[in-house]
Design a protein around this motif. Structure first.
Motif, mmCIF file in Angstrom:
data_model
loop_
_atom_site.group_PDB
_atom_site.id
_atom_site.type_symbol
_atom_site.label_atom_id
_atom_site.label_comp_id
_atom_site.label_asym_id
_atom_site.label_seq_id
_atom_site.Cartn_x
_atom_site.Cartn_y
_atom_site.Cartn_z
ATOM 1 N N ASN A 74 -37.619 -4.103 31.833
ATOM 2 C CA ASN A 74 -38.788 -3.713 32.630
ATOM 3 C C ASN A 74 -38.782 -2.242 33.017
ATOM 4 O O ASN A 74 -39.769 -1.746 33.569
ATOM 5 N N LEU A 75 -37.675 -1.559 32.766
ATOM 6 C CA LEU A 75 -37.582 -0.143 33.126
ATOM 7 C C LEU A 75 -38.219 0.714 32.040
ATOM 8 O O LEU A 75 -37.995 0.498 30.859
ATOM 9 N N GLN A 76 -39.013 1.685 32.460
ATOM 10 C CA GLN A 76 -39.676 2.594 31.530
ATOM 11 C C GLN A 76 -39.142 4.012 31.762
ATOM 12 O O GLN A 76 -39.098 4.479 32.903
ATOM 13 N N LEU A 77 -38.755 4.671 30.679
ATOM 14 C CA LEU A 77 -38.163 6.007 30.820
ATOM 15 C C LEU A 77 -39.146 7.021 31.405
ATOM 16 O O LEU A 77 -38.742 7.953 32.086
ATOM 17 N N HIS A 78 -40.445 6.844 31.139
ATOM 18 C CA HIS A 78 -41.401 7.785 31.707
ATOM 19 C C HIS A 78 -41.423 7.691 33.235
ATOM 20 O O HIS A 78 -41.714 8.666 33.927
ATOM 21 N N GLU A 79 -41.096 6.507 33.791
ATOM 22 C CA GLU A 79 -40.990 6.375 35.242
ATOM 23 C C GLU A 79 -39.814 7.190 35.759
ATOM 24 O O GLU A 79 -39.895 7.790 36.837
ATOM 25 N N LEU A 80 -38.720 7.197 34.997
ATOM 26 C CA LEU A 80 -37.539 7.931 35.432
ATOM 27 C C LEU A 80 -37.792 9.427 35.472
ATOM 28 O O LEU A 80 -37.241 10.138 36.308
ATOM 29 N N ARG A 81 -38.643 9.909 34.582
ATOM 30 C CA ARG A 81 -38.975 11.339 34.609
ATOM 31 C C ARG A 81 -39.696 11.710 35.904
ATOM 32 O O ARG A 81 -39.535 12.806 36.418
ATOM 33 N N GLU A 82 -40.479 10.784 36.430
ATOM 34 C CA GLU A 82 -41.184 11.037 37.682
ATOM 35 C C GLU A 82 -40.312 10.742 38.906
ATOM 36 O O GLU A 82 -40.394 11.443 39.909
ATOM 37 N N ALA A 83 -39.509 9.696 38.801
ATOM 38 C CA ALA A 83 -38.761 9.223 39.969
ATOM 39 C C ALA A 83 -37.271 9.511 39.881
ATOM 40 O O ALA A 83 -36.498 9.013 40.702
ATOM 41 N N GLY A 84 -36.858 10.315 38.892
ATOM 42 C CA GLY A 84 -35.438 10.527 38.634
ATOM 43 C C GLY A 84 -34.653 11.024 39.824
ATOM 44 O O GLY A 84 -33.554 10.535 40.102
ATOM 45 N N ARG A 85 -35.208 11.995 40.555
ATOM 46 C CA ARG A 85 -34.468 12.583 41.682
ATOM 47 C C ARG A 85 -34.207 11.537 42.766
ATOM 48 O O ARG A 85 -33.090 11.417 43.271
ATOM 49 N N VAL A 86 -35.232 10.763 43.103
ATOM 50 C CA VAL A 86 -35.076 9.748 44.142
ATOM 51 C C VAL A 86 -34.136 8.643 43.676
ATOM 52 O O VAL A 86 -33.288 8.163 44.444
ATOM 53 N N VAL A 87 -34.263 8.224 42.422
ATOM 54 C CA VAL A 87 -33.403 7.160 41.892
ATOM 55 C C VAL A 87 -31.944 7.597 41.905
ATOM 56 O O VAL A 87 -31.044 6.823 42.261
ATOM 57 N N ARG A 88 -31.692 8.852 41.539
ATOM 58 C CA ARG A 88 -30.309 9.359 41.571
ATOM 59 C C ARG A 88 -29.751 9.325 42.986
ATOM 60 O O ARG A 88 -28.584 8.995 43.199
ATOM 61 N N ARG A 89 -30.584 9.661 43.967
ATOM 62 C CA ARG A 89 -30.120 9.620 45.356
ATOM 63 C C ARG A 89 -29.857 8.190 45.810
ATOM 64 O O ARG A 89 -28.860 7.912 46.480
ATOM 65 N N LEU A 90 -30.756 7.280 45.435
ATOM 66 C CA LEU A 90 -30.592 5.882 45.837
ATOM 67 C C LEU A 90 -29.342 5.259 45.227
ATOM 68 O O LEU A 90 -28.700 4.407 45.846
ATOM 69 N N THR A 91 -29.004 5.674 43.995
ATOM 70 C CA THR A 91 -27.860 5.078 43.303
ATOM 71 C C THR A 91 -26.573 5.889 43.486
ATOM 72 O O THR A 91 -25.550 5.533 42.896
ATOM 73 N N SER A 92 -26.612 6.930 44.261
ATOM 74 C CA SER A 92 -25.404 7.710 44.556
ATOM 75 C C SER A 92 -25.207 7.793 46.073
ATOM 76 O O SER A 92 -24.359 7.094 46.631
ATOM 77 N N VAL A 93 -26.030 8.612 46.732
ATOM 78 C CA VAL A 93 -25.927 8.724 48.188
ATOM 79 C C VAL A 93 -26.244 7.395 48.857
ATOM 80 O O VAL A 93 -25.575 6.980 49.805
ATOM 81 N N GLY A 94 -27.264 6.689 48.346
ATOM 82 C CA GLY A 94 -27.633 5.402 48.930
ATOM 83 C C GLY A 94 -26.513 4.385 48.842
ATOM 84 O O GLY A 94 -26.249 3.643 49.796
ATOM 85 N N VAL A 95 -25.839 4.336 47.688
ATOM 86 C CA VAL A 95 -24.710 3.413 47.513
ATOM 87 C C VAL A 95 -23.584 3.778 48.467
ATOM 88 O O VAL A 95 -22.974 2.904 49.101
#
Length: 248
Positions: A74-95
């Motif tokens: 269900n993950l689309q790479l074009h979404e990651l281009r838009e949301a990459g910065r937030v996702v990286r924070r959620l999966t690093s700082v958030g964790v």
């Protein structure tokens, strides 16, 4: 309850709950959790530890592997281009924040020792697609916020598993003076193994499909077979790396 009957009850109940949730327009996880409580602790009709015996852990791992693989589709790479910065924070700082807060709660509120509190905190960083995905279908969030939570839920699941394994290995080998080195080596090895086996399996599967080497009626079972094969091979090479591999 016999194993075959327990499996049928679980599968039929799961599908029925999802159909009812669609009819009632509520998150499926609400009915699934309720049905699980009724069938398990409340009525005692299904007792996984007894019905499945020593095979319970293996069955759970295989089902989770399929769930994470399906979530990854269900993950689309074009979404990651838009949301990459937030996702990286959620999966690093958030964790990291979730791990620290979970550990402190386990120590000060639960009264657990530091080693067990750190391990429990690592386990609790997982949100998981089984909870996040059904909720997103009914939350009516905007596309960007939905993509943040979708990526976080799916990526954090294998990361939480790896973090728990690393913490466990650290305390297991810390008495020998090499706990941190063993933990970091395991983390790096797991990432490499998951990328090579998971990425390689996905690439080969895509190549077979694009070149027409798989007939249409075999595509669905082929996808499941490859996903489970990737999980098993990665798990065989390095314990507990299979979930990360199927997500990749």
């Amino acid at each position: 309850m016999e194993l075959s009957l327990a499996l049928v009850v679980i599968l039929v109940s799961g599908i029925l709950c999802q159909w009812l949730a669609w009819q009632l327009k509520i998150p499926a996880i609400v009915l699934l959790a309720t049905a699980g409580l009724i069938l398990g602790p409340i009525s005692g009709w299904v007792q996984p530890a007894v019905d499945f015996g020593p095979s319970l852990n293996a069955v759970i791992q295989l089902f989770v592997a399929v769930i994470l693989f399906e979530g990854g589709l269900n993950l689309q790479l074009h979404e990651l281009r838009e949301a990459g910065r937030v996702v990286r924070r959620l999966t690093s700082v958030g964790v990291l924040v979730a791990w620290v807060l979970g550990t402190l709660a386990a120590y000060f509120v639960g009264g657990l020792g530091w080693p067990v509190a750190l391990l429990l905190g690592a386990i609790l960083v997982v949100t998981g697609p089984t909870v996040i995905m059904p909720l997103l279908k009914h939350a009516n969030l905007n596309r960007r916020t939905s993509s943040y939570l979708k990526w976080e839920g799916i990526i954090n699941d294998p990361l939480g598993v790896m973090l728990a394994v690393i913490v466990y290995q650290y305390f297991l080998y810390s008495g020998e003076g090499g706990g941190l080195g063993v933990a970091l080596t395991s983390l790096l090895t797991a990432v490499v193994v998951a990328v090579l086996i998971g990425g390689g399996g996905g690439y080969l599967l895509g190549t077979f499909f694009r070149r027409g080497w798989v007939p249409e009626y075999l595509k669905a079972p082929m996808i499941i077979a490859v996903a489970l094969g990737v999980y098993a091979l990665s798990h065989l090479v390095l314990h507990e790396s299979g979930l990360l591999a199927v997500t990749v």
